[in-house]
Design a protein around this motif. Structure first.
Motif, PDB file in Angstrom:
ATOM      1  N   THR A 147       0.827  -1.197   0.000  1.00  0.00           N
ATOM      2  CA  THR A 147       0.000   0.000   0.000  1.00  0.00           C
ATOM      3  C   THR A 147       0.867   1.255   0.000  1.00  0.00           C
ATOM      4  O   THR A 147       1.701   1.445   0.890  1.00  0.00           O
ATOM      5  CB  THR A 147      -0.900   0.020   1.246  1.00  0.00           C
ATOM      6  OG1 THR A 147      -1.641  -1.187   1.309  1.00  0.00           O
ATOM      7  CG2 THR A 147      -1.829   1.219   1.208  1.00  0.00           C
ATOM      8  N   PRO A 148       0.704   2.126  -0.995  1.00  0.00           N
ATOM      9  CA  PRO A 148       1.484   3.375  -1.009  1.00  0.00           C
ATOM     10  C   PRO A 148       1.068   4.267   0.162  1.00  0.00           C
ATOM     11  O   PRO A 148      -0.115   4.465   0.409  1.00  0.00           O
ATOM     12  CB  PRO A 148       1.119   4.018  -2.351  1.00  0.00           C
ATOM     13  CG  PRO A 148       0.558   2.909  -3.177  1.00  0.00           C
ATOM     14  CD  PRO A 148      -0.121   1.989  -2.202  1.00  0.00           C
ATOM     15  N   ILE A 149       2.041   4.763   0.872  1.00  0.00           N
ATOM     16  CA  ILE A 149       1.788   5.654   1.995  1.00  0.00           C
ATOM     17  C   ILE A 149       2.602   6.932   1.793  1.00  0.00           C
ATOM     18  O   ILE A 149       3.798   6.874   1.511  1.00  0.00           O
ATOM     19  CB  ILE A 149       2.191   4.985   3.327  1.00  0.00           C
ATOM     20  CG1 ILE A 149       1.335   3.723   3.564  1.00  0.00           C
ATOM     21  CG2 ILE A 149       2.023   5.955   4.493  1.00  0.00           C
ATOM     22  CD1 ILE A 149       1.709   2.967   4.824  1.00  0.00           C
ATOM     23  N   PRO A 150       1.969   8.090   1.915  1.00  0.00           N
ATOM     24  CA  PRO A 150       2.709   9.344   1.743  1.00  0.00           C
ATOM     25  C   PRO A 150       3.656   9.603   2.908  1.00  0.00           C
ATOM     26  O   PRO A 150       3.301   9.388   4.072  1.00  0.00           O
ATOM     27  CB  PRO A 150       1.606  10.408   1.680  1.00  0.00           C
ATOM     28  CG  PRO A 150       0.457   9.799   2.422  1.00  0.00           C
ATOM     29  CD  PRO A 150       0.533   8.321   2.158  1.00  0.00           C
ATOM     30  N   VAL A 151       4.844  10.025   2.573  1.00  0.00           N
ATOM     31  CA  VAL A 151       5.859  10.367   3.572  1.00  0.00           C
ATOM     32  C   VAL A 151       6.319  11.801   3.293  1.00  0.00           C
ATOM     33  O   VAL A 151       6.681  12.123   2.158  1.00  0.00           O
ATOM     34  CB  VAL A 151       7.056   9.414   3.506  1.00  0.00           C
ATOM     35  CG1 VAL A 151       8.104   9.796   4.549  1.00  0.00           C
ATOM     36  CG2 VAL A 151       6.611   7.966   3.717  1.00  0.00           C
ATOM     37  N   THR A 152       6.291  12.631   4.312  1.00  0.00           N
ATOM     38  CA  THR A 152       6.622  14.041   4.134  1.00  0.00           C
ATOM     39  C   THR A 152       7.784  14.447   5.031  1.00  0.00           C
ATOM     40  O   THR A 152       7.829  14.085   6.206  1.00  0.00           O
ATOM     41  CB  THR A 152       5.408  14.936   4.452  1.00  0.00           C
ATOM     42  OG1 THR A 152       4.308  14.560   3.619  1.00  0.00           O
ATOM     43  CG2 THR A 152       5.737  16.402   4.204  1.00  0.00           C
ATOM     44  N   TYR A 153       8.723  15.189   4.444  1.00  0.00           N
ATOM     45  CA  TYR A 153       9.845  15.765   5.180  1.00  0.00           C
ATOM     46  C   TYR A 153       9.799  17.282   4.996  1.00  0.00           C
ATOM     47  O   TYR A 153       9.528  17.770   3.895  1.00  0.00           O
ATOM     48  CB  TYR A 153      11.187  15.290   4.644  1.00  0.00           C
ATOM     49  CG  TYR A 153      11.475  13.816   4.735  1.00  0.00           C
ATOM     50  CD1 TYR A 153      12.182  13.283   5.825  1.00  0.00           C
ATOM     51  CD2 TYR A 153      11.090  12.936   3.723  1.00  0.00           C
ATOM     52  CE1 TYR A 153      12.487  11.930   5.892  1.00  0.00           C
ATOM     53  CE2 TYR A 153      11.391  11.590   3.786  1.00  0.00           C
ATOM     54  CZ  TYR A 153      12.086  11.087   4.866  1.00  0.00           C
ATOM     55  OH  TYR A 153      12.388   9.747   4.922  1.00  0.00           O
ATOM     56  N   VAL A 154      10.110  18.010   6.056  1.00  0.00           N
ATOM     57  CA  VAL A 154      10.314  19.459   5.961  1.00  0.00           C
ATOM     58  C   VAL A 154      11.636  19.773   6.628  1.00  0.00           C
ATOM     59  O   VAL A 154      11.810  19.510   7.832  1.00  0.00           O
ATOM     60  CB  VAL A 154       9.173  20.252   6.627  1.00  0.00           C
ATOM     61  CG1 VAL A 154       9.457  21.755   6.511  1.00  0.00           C
ATOM     62  CG2 VAL A 154       7.828  19.920   5.984  1.00  0.00           C
ATOM     63  N   TYR A 155      12.599  20.288   5.857  1.00  0.00           N
ATOM     64  CA  TYR A 155      13.932  20.601   6.362  1.00  0.00           C
ATOM     65  C   TYR A 155      14.181  22.098   6.308  1.00  0.00           C
ATOM     66  O   TYR A 155      13.769  22.777   5.358  1.00  0.00           O
ATOM     67  CB  TYR A 155      15.003  19.917   5.518  1.00  0.00           C
ATOM     68  CG  TYR A 155      15.177  18.438   5.772  1.00  0.00           C
ATOM     69  CD1 TYR A 155      16.059  17.978   6.751  1.00  0.00           C
ATOM     70  CD2 TYR A 155      14.487  17.500   5.014  1.00  0.00           C
ATOM     71  CE1 TYR A 155      16.231  16.622   6.972  1.00  0.00           C
ATOM     72  CE2 TYR A 155      14.667  16.139   5.233  1.00  0.00           C
ATOM     73  CZ  TYR A 155      15.534  15.710   6.209  1.00  0.00           C
ATOM     74  OH  TYR A 155      15.709  14.368   6.432  1.00  0.00           O
ATOM     75  N   ASP A 156      14.899  22.627   7.318  1.00  0.00           N
ATOM     76  CA  ASP A 156      15.326  24.018   7.243  1.00  0.00           C
ATOM     77  C   ASP A 156      16.709  24.087   6.609  1.00  0.00           C
ATOM     78  O   ASP A 156      17.265  23.061   6.180  1.00  0.00           O
ATOM     79  CB  ASP A 156      15.306  24.678   8.635  1.00  0.00           C
ATOM     80  CG  ASP A 156      16.318  24.081   9.605  1.00  0.00           C
ATOM     81  OD1 ASP A 156      17.251  23.368   9.177  1.00  0.00           O
ATOM     82  OD2 ASP A 156      16.176  24.340  10.824  1.00  0.00           O
ATOM     83  N   ALA A 157      17.270  25.277   6.536  1.00  0.00           N
ATOM     84  CA  ALA A 157      18.541  25.477   5.836  1.00  0.00           C
ATOM     85  C   ALA A 157      19.714  24.805   6.532  1.00  0.00           C
ATOM     86  O   ALA A 157      20.771  24.621   5.919  1.00  0.00           O
ATOM     87  CB  ALA A 157      18.822  26.972   5.681  1.00  0.00           C
ATOM     88  N   GLU A 158      19.555  24.443   7.806  1.00  0.00           N
ATOM     89  CA  GLU A 158      20.612  23.705   8.504  1.00  0.00           C
ATOM     90  C   GLU A 158      20.377  22.206   8.422  1.00  0.00           C
ATOM     91  O   GLU A 158      21.077  21.423   9.067  1.00  0.00           O
ATOM     92  CB  GLU A 158      20.695  24.148   9.966  1.00  0.00           C
ATOM     93  CG  GLU A 158      21.440  25.460  10.154  1.00  0.00           C
ATOM     94  CD  GLU A 158      22.905  25.375   9.712  1.00  0.00           C
ATOM     95  OE1 GLU A 158      23.544  24.338   9.975  1.00  0.00           O
ATOM     96  OE2 GLU A 158      23.386  26.344   9.115  1.00  0.00           O
TER      97      GLU A 158
END
Length: 291
Positions: A147-158
């Motif tokens: 089953t496809p599951i969405p994975v989300t990343y949010v990175y800052d400049a560091e």
């Protein structure tokens, strides 16, 4: 929504490091903590890594060859493991930038990629079971729940992740980062579950891949025998292929696992045999009494 490739790749070129070796030593935290320790290490340019602790040793050398040594054995030997099968499993909790460093060359495969407020990079991928290390052949034949599951990343400049979700679940982030973390490579000061505390951090800006070879790891153990004598620390060991499944390790294949298996035959058979013996004894006693 995906922004122009030039903007995204420009962000990557500006912030994602291209070299450097990081060695972080952790000790079990808490008032009643034991002296359990381990070292996580990562080389940015080669993507080599290792984890050394009292429960065992595992890693990937600069050539992409996996190696491990389980607790109670003496030799560190190569073993057949896909380079990405466990690339982040041991080191992600302490080196959250590793995921982005290894995903950076494949941003075009993201479901969406965009720059958001405060110069942050937001990436969303759609992966089978939500595992970024999945490749065809990872599961044994017959297992079809991909089953496809969405994975989300949010990175800052560091390269500090401000968000990491798998489906609608928070994947967890380090509690805090070491103030002396290398540029664009945050290192957890305390792990997400507060189980481990950083006690030493070494950073080599130009990198030193020789320390990630089997010989390099063996040299570390000779220098620091205390790393492998305490039985309290734990290390996750990647799954080894069985002889009939073993194939040459390539970037397109992974060691198959049986995701449907819930019990161990090694655990069950002794109990079955014991039960059979007890039944036999009972029948024998009953027969003798009857006769």
């Amino acid at each position: 929504m995906t922004q122009p490739a030039d903007d995204l790749h420009g962000w990557v070129r500006m912030y994602v490091p291209s070299s450097g070796s990081v060695f972080a030593e952790y000790r079990a935290a808490g008032e009643n903590a034991s002296k359990a320790i381990f070292i996580n290490a990562y080389d940015v340019k080669s993507h080599a890594w290792f984890r050394v602790g009292s429960a065992g040793i595992e890693g990937r050398d600069p050539s992409g060859r996996g190696f491990r040594r389980e607790k109670g054995t003496h030799n560190i030997t190569p073993w057949d493991v896909h380079p990405t099968a466990s690339a982040s499993v041991p080191v992600d909790p302490t080196f959250p930038a590793v995921a982005l460093i290894e995903l950076a060359p494949s941003l075009d495969s993201a479901k969406s990629a965009m720059l958001v407020a405060d110069s942050k990079l937001k990436l969303e991928f759609l992966w089978p079971k939500g595992w970024r290390h999945y490749q065809p052949g990872y599961f044994k034949e017959g297992f079809t729940d991909l089953t496809p599951i969405p994975v989300t990343y949010v990175y800052d400049a560091e390269l500090r992740p401000s968000s990491h979700t798998i489906g609608d679940q928070d994947a967890g982030l380090p509690v805090e980062y070491a103030p002396n973390s290398p540029p664009h490579f945050p290192v957890a000061q305390v792990t997400a579950r507060s189980a481990w505390q950083l006690v030493n951090l070494e950073y080599i800006p130009e990198g030193d891949p020789t320390r990630f070879t089997i010989a390099g790891v063996e040299a570390l153990i000779r220098k620091r025998p205390d790393l492998v004598t305490n039985p309290d620390a734990t290390i996750r060991v990647p799954i080894k292929r069985s002889s009939e499944q073993a194939v040459q390790s390539t970037p397109e294949s992974l060691p198959p696992i049986d995701a449907t298996r819930t019990t161990s035959t090694g655990f069950g058979w002794p109990w079955i045999l014991s039960g059979a013996v007890l039944i036999g004894i009972a029948l024998f006693v009953k027969y003798r009494r009857a006769s």
